[in-house]
Design an enzyme around this catalytic site. Structure first.
Site, PDB file in Angstrom:
ATOM      1  N   SER A 163      80.384  40.035 -44.267  1.00 46.56           N
ATOM      2  CA  SER A 163      78.950  40.100 -44.591  1.00 46.56           C
ATOM      3  C   SER A 163      78.320  38.739 -44.376  1.00 46.56           C
ATOM      4  O   SER A 163      78.990  37.704 -44.530  1.00 46.56           O
ATOM      5  CB  SER A 163      78.783  40.506 -46.056  1.00 46.56           C
ATOM      6  N   TYR A 192      81.313  39.252 -54.633  1.00 49.34           N
ATOM      7  CA  TYR A 192      81.189  39.940 -53.335  1.00 49.34           C
ATOM      8  C   TYR A 192      81.280  38.930 -52.191  1.00 49.34           C
ATOM      9  O   TYR A 192      82.024  39.129 -51.224  1.00 49.34           O
ATOM     10  CB  TYR A 192      79.855  40.685 -53.293  1.00 49.34           C
TER      11      TYR A 192
HETATM   12  N1  LIG Z   1      74.561  47.621 -46.073  1.00 52.97           N
HETATM   13  C1  LIG Z   1      74.579  46.323 -45.901  1.00 52.97           C
HETATM   14  O1  LIG Z   1      73.536  45.651 -45.929  1.00 52.97           O
HETATM   15  C2  LIG Z   1      75.882  45.632 -45.623  1.00 52.97           C
HETATM   16  C3  LIG Z   1      75.837  44.318 -45.179  1.00 52.97           C
HETATM   17  C4  LIG Z   1      77.028  43.646 -44.941  1.00 52.97           C
HETATM   18  C5  LIG Z   1      78.238  44.283 -45.146  1.00 52.97           C
HETATM   19  N2  LIG Z   1      78.254  45.578 -45.588  1.00 52.97           N
HETATM   20  C6  LIG Z   1      79.551  46.205 -45.794  1.00 52.97           C
HETATM   21  O2  LIG Z   1      79.664  47.381 -45.009  1.00 52.97           O
HETATM   22  C7  LIG Z   1      80.595  48.281 -45.620  1.00 52.97           C
HETATM   23  C8  LIG Z   1      79.984  49.665 -45.679  1.00 52.97           C
HETATM   24  O3  LIG Z   1      78.875  49.608 -46.555  1.00 52.97           O
HETATM   25  P1  LIG Z   1      77.603  50.579 -46.522  1.00 52.97           P
HETATM   26  O4  LIG Z   1      76.417  49.722 -46.566  1.00 52.97           O
HETATM   27  O5  LIG Z   1      77.787  51.591 -45.467  1.00 52.97           O
HETATM   28  O6  LIG Z   1      77.734  51.188 -47.999  1.00 52.97           O
HETATM   29  P2  LIG Z   1      78.126  52.611 -48.603  1.00 52.97           P
HETATM   30  O7  LIG Z   1      78.101  52.424 -50.073  1.00 52.97           O
HETATM   31  O8  LIG Z   1      77.268  53.646 -47.980  1.00 52.97           O
HETATM   32  O9  LIG Z   1      79.625  52.821 -48.099  1.00 52.97           O
HETATM   33  C9  LIG Z   1      80.738  52.335 -48.800  1.00 52.97           C
HETATM   34  C10 LIG Z   1      81.780  53.442 -48.824  1.00 52.97           C
HETATM   35  O10 LIG Z   1      82.992  52.946 -49.407  1.00 52.97           O
HETATM   36  C11 LIG Z   1      83.532  53.988 -50.205  1.00 52.97           C
HETATM   37  N3  LIG Z   1      84.446  53.408 -51.201  1.00 52.97           N
HETATM   38  C12 LIG Z   1      84.122  52.683 -52.302  1.00 52.97           C
HETATM   39  N4  LIG Z   1      85.241  52.368 -52.990  1.00 52.97           N
HETATM   40  C13 LIG Z   1      86.292  52.896 -52.298  1.00 52.97           C
HETATM   41  C14 LIG Z   1      87.698  52.929 -52.515  1.00 52.97           C
HETATM   42  N5  LIG Z   1      88.270  52.339 -53.584  1.00 52.97           N
HETATM   43  N6  LIG Z   1      88.476  53.564 -51.599  1.00 52.97           N
HETATM   44  C15 LIG Z   1      87.924  54.185 -50.531  1.00 52.97           C
HETATM   45  N7  LIG Z   1      86.598  54.202 -50.289  1.00 52.97           N
HETATM   46  C16 LIG Z   1      85.789  53.563 -51.165  1.00 52.97           C
HETATM   47  C17 LIG Z   1      82.316  54.652 -50.831  1.00 52.97           C
HETATM   48  O11 LIG Z   1      82.608  55.943 -51.351  1.00 52.97           O
HETATM   49  C18 LIG Z   1      81.355  54.676 -49.634  1.00 52.97           C
HETATM   50  O12 LIG Z   1      81.509  55.848 -48.848  1.00 52.97           O
HETATM   51  C19 LIG Z   1      80.926  47.676 -46.996  1.00 52.97           C
HETATM   52  O13 LIG Z   1      82.170  47.011 -46.921  1.00 52.97           O
HETATM   53  C20 LIG Z   1      79.816  46.677 -47.217  1.00 52.97           C
HETATM   54  O14 LIG Z   1      80.196  45.633 -48.066  1.00 52.97           O
HETATM   55  C21 LIG Z   1      77.096  46.265 -45.828  1.00 52.97           C
END
Ligand SMILES: NC(=O)c1ccc[n+]([C@@H]2O[C@H](COP(=O)([O-])OP(=O)(O)OC[C@H]3O[C@@H](n4cnc5c(N)ncnc54)[C@H](O)[C@@H]3O)[C@@H](O)[C@H]2O)c1
Length: 257
Positions: free
Chosen positions: A148, A163
């Site tokens: 991130s 985080y």
């Molecule tokens: N959205 C943003 O702005 C952003 C920015 C940088 C990084 N990210 C990263 O991208 C990735 C995806 O995030 P997103 O924004 O699509 O969010 P999201 O919350 O839609 O997706 C996260 C997924 O992880 C699953 N999850 C949570 N705990 C888990 C576990 N113990 N085992 C298996 N699955 C689990 C959740 O059920 C969910 O489907 C994450 O790692 C997040 O940190 C997101």
């Protein structure tokens, strides 16, 4: 070492955290399916994983959705075993499962800290180690993990220190693992997104919140999950065989590395 760049026609990509309907993972699964991958979706929400697999399977590719908690070794081993027995060989892994944490540092607890690291870091370790056995045997693989901008910039978005630290861990993990896996013809990369329009930052973003978050972003908007999916899918593809140990920014210019 042999110059073996070709991915086989029959190949599976495992995606963790790809159940969430508006998440980066589901968009990435759809994109990889369009590019010829069979797709295995692991998510702690088993119903969401199965729904995602069904939706993507409608594109005419082989898919499977499995409930798995990435922070738990038994759960990971059982899920990958299920994938290995039902799907083509695993040549790709995208580590997306993650949780955010808006807790400020002085209010952080050991439990809160450990939960973030258990999912964001230990989960990445467990799933990666489990799928690597087969990739090493087959002498080919692609691993992409999601860091991130929070790791590079010191938070500054929704989530705070735990985080940010866990996502910085992904960068060290990626670089050191890439060194060990290079001789096996396996690439290991990270992507570092800025704010993306998903539900991870405490729920669906309102237009007002998106406008606030867009301040300081050179292109003047938050990113879309499809844009991140396209980048990941490039790193998973045949043309990316000379990219490894890289952190690829996708942040609209919010952070210049
Ligand atoms: N959205 C943003 O702005 C952003 C920015 C940088 C990084 N990210 C990263 O991208 C990735 C995806 O995030 P997103 O924004 O699509 O969010 P999201 O919350 O839609 O997706 C996260 C997924 O992880 C699953 N999850 C949570 N705990 C888990 C576990 N113990 N085992 C298996 N699955 C689990 C959740 O059920 C969910 O489907 C994450 O790692 C997040 O940190 C997101």
């Amino acid at each position: 070492m042999a110059d073996n760049r070709k991915l086989p026609a029959e190949r599976t990509a495992v995606l963790t955290g790809a159940g969430s309907p508006r998440g980066i993972g589901r968009a990435t699964a759809g994109r990889l399916a369009r590019e010829g991958w069979a797709v295995a979706i692991l998510d702690i929400d088993g119903d969401a994983a199965k729904a995602a697999a069904e939706e993507i399977g409608a594109q005419g590719v082989k898919t499977i959705g499995v409930a798995a908690d990435v922070s738990d070794r038994e759960s990971v081993n059982a899920a990958i075993q299920e994938v290995e027995s039902a799907m083509p060989p695993i040549f790709g892994l995208v580590n997306l499962a993650g949780i955010s944490s808006p807790t400020e540092f002085m209010a952080e607890t050991v439990e809160g800290w450990d939960r973030v690291f258990a999912i964001n870091m230990r989960g990445t370790f467990l799933v990666t180690q489990r799928v690597l056995t087969g990739m090493i045997e087959r002498k080919m693989g692609r691993i992409v993990s999601i860091s991130s901008i929070s790791a590079q910039r010191g938070g500054g978005t929704y989530s705070k220190v735990a985080y940010s630290a866990s996502k910085a861990g992904i960068l060290g993990f990626t670089r050191a693992l890439a060194r060990e896996m290079g001789p096996h013809n396996i690439t290991v990369n990270a992507v570092a997104p800025g704010p993306i329009d998903t539900d991870i930052m405490g729920g669906t973003l309102t237009e007002e919140r998106k406008a606030q978050m867009s301040e300081g972003i050179m292109v003047g908007r938050v990113g879309s999950r499809e844009e991140v999916a396209a980048l990941i899918s490039f790193l998973m593809g045949e043309d990316a065989g000379f990219i490894t140990a890289a952190t690829v920014d996708i942040n609209g210019g919010l952070q210049v590395s």
